[in-house]
Design a protein around this motif. Structure first.
Motif, PDB file in Angstrom:
ATOM      1  N   UNK A 127      16.731  37.833  28.364  1.00  0.00           N
ATOM      2  CA  UNK A 127      15.665  38.724  27.923  1.00  0.00           C
ATOM      3  C   UNK A 127      15.671  39.995  28.763  1.00  0.00           C
ATOM      4  N   UNK A 128      15.100  41.050  28.192  1.00  0.00           N
ATOM      5  CA  UNK A 128      15.044  42.313  28.913  1.00  0.00           C
ATOM      6  C   UNK A 128      14.271  42.180  30.223  1.00  0.00           C
ATOM      7  N   UNK A 129      13.205  41.383  30.219  1.00  0.00           N
ATOM      8  CA  UNK A 129      12.416  41.190  31.442  1.00  0.00           C
ATOM      9  C   UNK A 129      13.253  40.540  32.543  1.00  0.00           C
ATOM     10  N   UNK A 130      14.155  39.623  32.154  1.00  0.00           N
ATOM     11  CA  UNK A 130      15.030  38.969  33.133  1.00  0.00           C
ATOM     12  C   UNK A 130      16.060  39.956  33.681  1.00  0.00           C
ATOM     13  N   UNK A 131      16.587  40.815  32.792  1.00  0.00           N
ATOM     14  CA  UNK A 131      17.536  41.841  33.224  1.00  0.00           C
ATOM     15  C   UNK A 131      16.870  42.772  34.237  1.00  0.00           C
ATOM     16  N   UNK A 132      15.630  43.129  33.954  1.00  0.00           N
ATOM     17  CA  UNK A 132      14.907  44.031  34.861  1.00  0.00           C
ATOM     18  C   UNK A 132      14.686  43.384  36.228  1.00  0.00           C
ATOM     19  N   UNK A 133      14.435  42.096  36.257  1.00  0.00           N
ATOM     20  CA  UNK A 133      14.255  41.398  37.538  1.00  0.00           C
ATOM     21  C   UNK A 133      15.555  41.393  38.335  1.00  0.00           C
ATOM     22  N   UNK A 134      16.682  41.203  37.636  1.00  0.00           N
ATOM     23  CA  UNK A 134      17.971  41.225  38.331  1.00  0.00           C
ATOM     24  C   UNK A 134      18.293  42.630  38.838  1.00  0.00           C
ATOM     25  N   UNK A 135      17.988  43.627  38.043  1.00  0.00           N
ATOM     26  CA  UNK A 135      18.233  45.017  38.467  1.00  0.00           C
ATOM     27  C   UNK A 135      17.376  45.365  39.682  1.00  0.00           C
ATOM     28  N   UNK A 136      16.154  44.895  39.668  1.00  0.00           N
ATOM     29  CA  UNK A 136      15.278  45.139  40.817  1.00  0.00           C
ATOM     30  C   UNK A 136      15.840  44.496  42.074  1.00  0.00           C
ATOM     31  N   UNK A 137      16.408  43.288  41.929  1.00  0.00           N
ATOM     32  CA  UNK A 137      16.994  42.592  43.075  1.00  0.00           C
ATOM     33  C   UNK A 137      18.142  43.403  43.662  1.00  0.00           C
ATOM     34  N   UNK A 138      18.979  43.944  42.799  1.00  0.00           N
ATOM     35  CA  UNK A 138      20.130  44.736  43.248  1.00  0.00           C
ATOM     36  C   UNK A 138      19.665  46.001  43.965  1.00  0.00           C
ATOM     37  N   UNK A 139      18.589  46.597  43.466  1.00  0.00           N
ATOM     38  CA  UNK A 139      18.125  47.878  44.002  1.00  0.00           C
ATOM     39  C   UNK A 139      17.210  47.752  45.222  1.00  0.00           C
ATOM     40  N   UNK A 140      16.828  46.529  45.551  1.00  0.00           N
ATOM     41  CA  UNK A 140      16.008  46.325  46.748  1.00  0.00           C
ATOM     42  C   UNK A 140      16.863  46.576  47.982  1.00  0.00           C
ATOM     43  N   UNK A 141      16.342  47.315  48.921  1.00  0.00           N
ATOM     44  CA  UNK A 141      17.137  47.655  50.110  1.00  0.00           C
ATOM     45  C   UNK A 141      17.555  46.400  50.859  1.00  0.00           C
ATOM     46  N   UNK A 142      18.788  46.367  51.261  1.00  0.00           N
ATOM     47  CA  UNK A 142      19.327  45.191  51.929  1.00  0.00           C
ATOM     48  C   UNK A 142      18.889  45.145  53.395  1.00  0.00           C
ATOM     49  N   UNK A 143      18.932  43.940  53.943  1.00  0.00           N
ATOM     50  CA  UNK A 143      18.520  43.710  55.325  1.00  0.00           C
ATOM     51  C   UNK A 143      19.524  44.346  56.288  1.00  0.00           C
ATOM     52  N   UNK A 144      19.021  45.057  57.273  1.00  0.00           N
ATOM     53  CA  UNK A 144      19.890  45.786  58.200  1.00  0.00           C
ATOM     54  C   UNK A 144      20.173  45.030  59.496  1.00  0.00           C
ATOM     55  N   UNK A 145      19.506  43.893  59.682  1.00  0.00           N
ATOM     56  CA  UNK A 145      19.710  43.132  60.914  1.00  0.00           C
ATOM     57  C   UNK A 145      20.908  42.206  60.847  1.00  0.00           C
TER      58      UNK A 145
END
Length: 352
Positions: A127-145
């Motif tokens: 579903x489009x809502x699931x695609x958006x959740x995955x895209x949000x995960x990719x675009x979340x800034x990664x941990x720098x530690x």
């Protein structure tokens, strides 16, 4: 060789009620109605849960450890895993697993998420809502530690805290710290971990769908993802729907395995999957002894049909139990033979 059901029953009673607490009146009354038959008494006791007083002591020991750690640690979440959380444990003196989960970072299945997002055919399955959740995960800034260093420090801090409190504190195991609460006479395994999200977790708002990766101090590494919370949730919900019958079947198989003269190499994870696979309609209204043929028929079908064996999947839906694993299937055949003997003796008793 005929089974000595009286002896086997006493063995189970000693395991689930080692201090011989008085049994609940309702259960004592139920046993009185089947006491004319040793095999019926054995089956009912083999399906019974551990006395609540013992389980509560295990949970209390875990809570005390959690209290000590929470005063010293920061950026952590505590949770429990294991059969105590589903009341399918078969030992009164069961220990409990306390997960100490770092909140400084989490990991996710970046490869699979990227694969889905970059493929039109794959995207079309969601579903489009699931695609958006995955895209949000990719675009979340990664941990720098440094994730592994954070886990190592959490392990060391946990060890230091527990050593100050408990006389018996074993820090030699790579994946857990084992303490013993002497006043409660219970052991607690403290397991250091981080959160892990696969696609299913991401599109289902995480929560009980989240996985963990356990830290290994010896290899300074994170283990393969495990998803204990969804399994706990599903077993508890399915058993509620069937008035406890799912848990009765799981305990029965665990006790039969424990009392076998042969070493049956099947885990709780495996037994849970075998029982969870049974269609609810086949057992949700049955009495306790009527569950035995249901269990036997399930084991027999798995052991005689490769298609059925290949279809058995873990309760969390992520791992096939017997597919490509003939050794594990052979162990199930040993367990089936044990259950078959009980089923035959039950049939004789009931004149079936």
């Amino acid at each position: 060789m005929a089974k000595n059901y009286r002896q086997l029953t006493e063995s189970i009673k000693g395991r689930i009620n080692p201090e011989n607490f008085a049994l609940r009146k309702s259960f004592s009354d139920e046993l009185a109605t089947v006491s004319y038959s040793e095999v019926l008494t054995y089956i009912r006791v083999a399906m019974k849960g551990v006395e609540p007083e013992y389980t509560q002591k295990s949970k209390d020991a875990g809570e005390r450890v959690k209290d000590h750690l929470s005063k010293k640690l920061s950026d952590v979440t505590f949770s429990y895993q294991g059969s105590v959380m589903t009341d399918t444990h078969i030992k009164g003196y069961s220990d409990i697993d306390l997960l100490t989960i770092s909140e400084k970072f989490y990991t996710y299945d970046a490869y699979k998420v990227k694969q889905i997002l970059e493929s039109y055919e794959q995207r079309a399955k969601y579903r489009q809502s699931s695609i958006e959740k995955m895209e949000k995960e990719v675009n979340t800034s990664s941990y720098q530690g440094n994730a592994l260093q954070d886990l190592r420090q959490l392990r060391l801090d946990s060890e230091a805290t527990l050593k100050d409190v408990y006389d018996i504190c074993d820090t030699s195991k790579p994946k857990s710290i084992k303490i013993k609460n002497k006043s409660l006479n219970r052991e607690v395994d403290v397991v250091i971990a981080n959160w892990y999200d696969d696609v299913s977790s991401i599109i289902n708002e995480k929560g009980d769908y989240r996985g963990i990766q356990v830290y290994n101090k010896e290899t300074h590494s994170k283990g393969d993802p495990d998803f204990p919370f969804l399994s706990i949730k599903r077993i508890n919900e399915r058993s509620s729907e069937t008035n406890g019958r799912l848990k009765r079947m799981i305990r029965f198989l665990k006790n039969v395995k424990a009392d076998s003269d042969q070493d049956i190499d099947l885990s709780s994870f495996d037994i849970n999957a075998v029982c969870y696979d049974i269609e609810v309609s086949k057992y949700q209204t049955l009495s306790f002894y009527e569950l035995v043929p249901v269990i036997y028929n399930q084991l027999k079908e798995i052991c005689t049909s490769q298609t059925k064996a290949d279809s058995i999947i873990s309760v969390d839906g992520r791992e096939y139990i017997f597919r490509y694993n003939s050794k594990k299937l052979n162990n199930l055949k040993i367990l089936m033979a044990e259950v078959e003997g009980i089923f035959i003796d039950l049939s004789k008793t009931l004149g079936l």
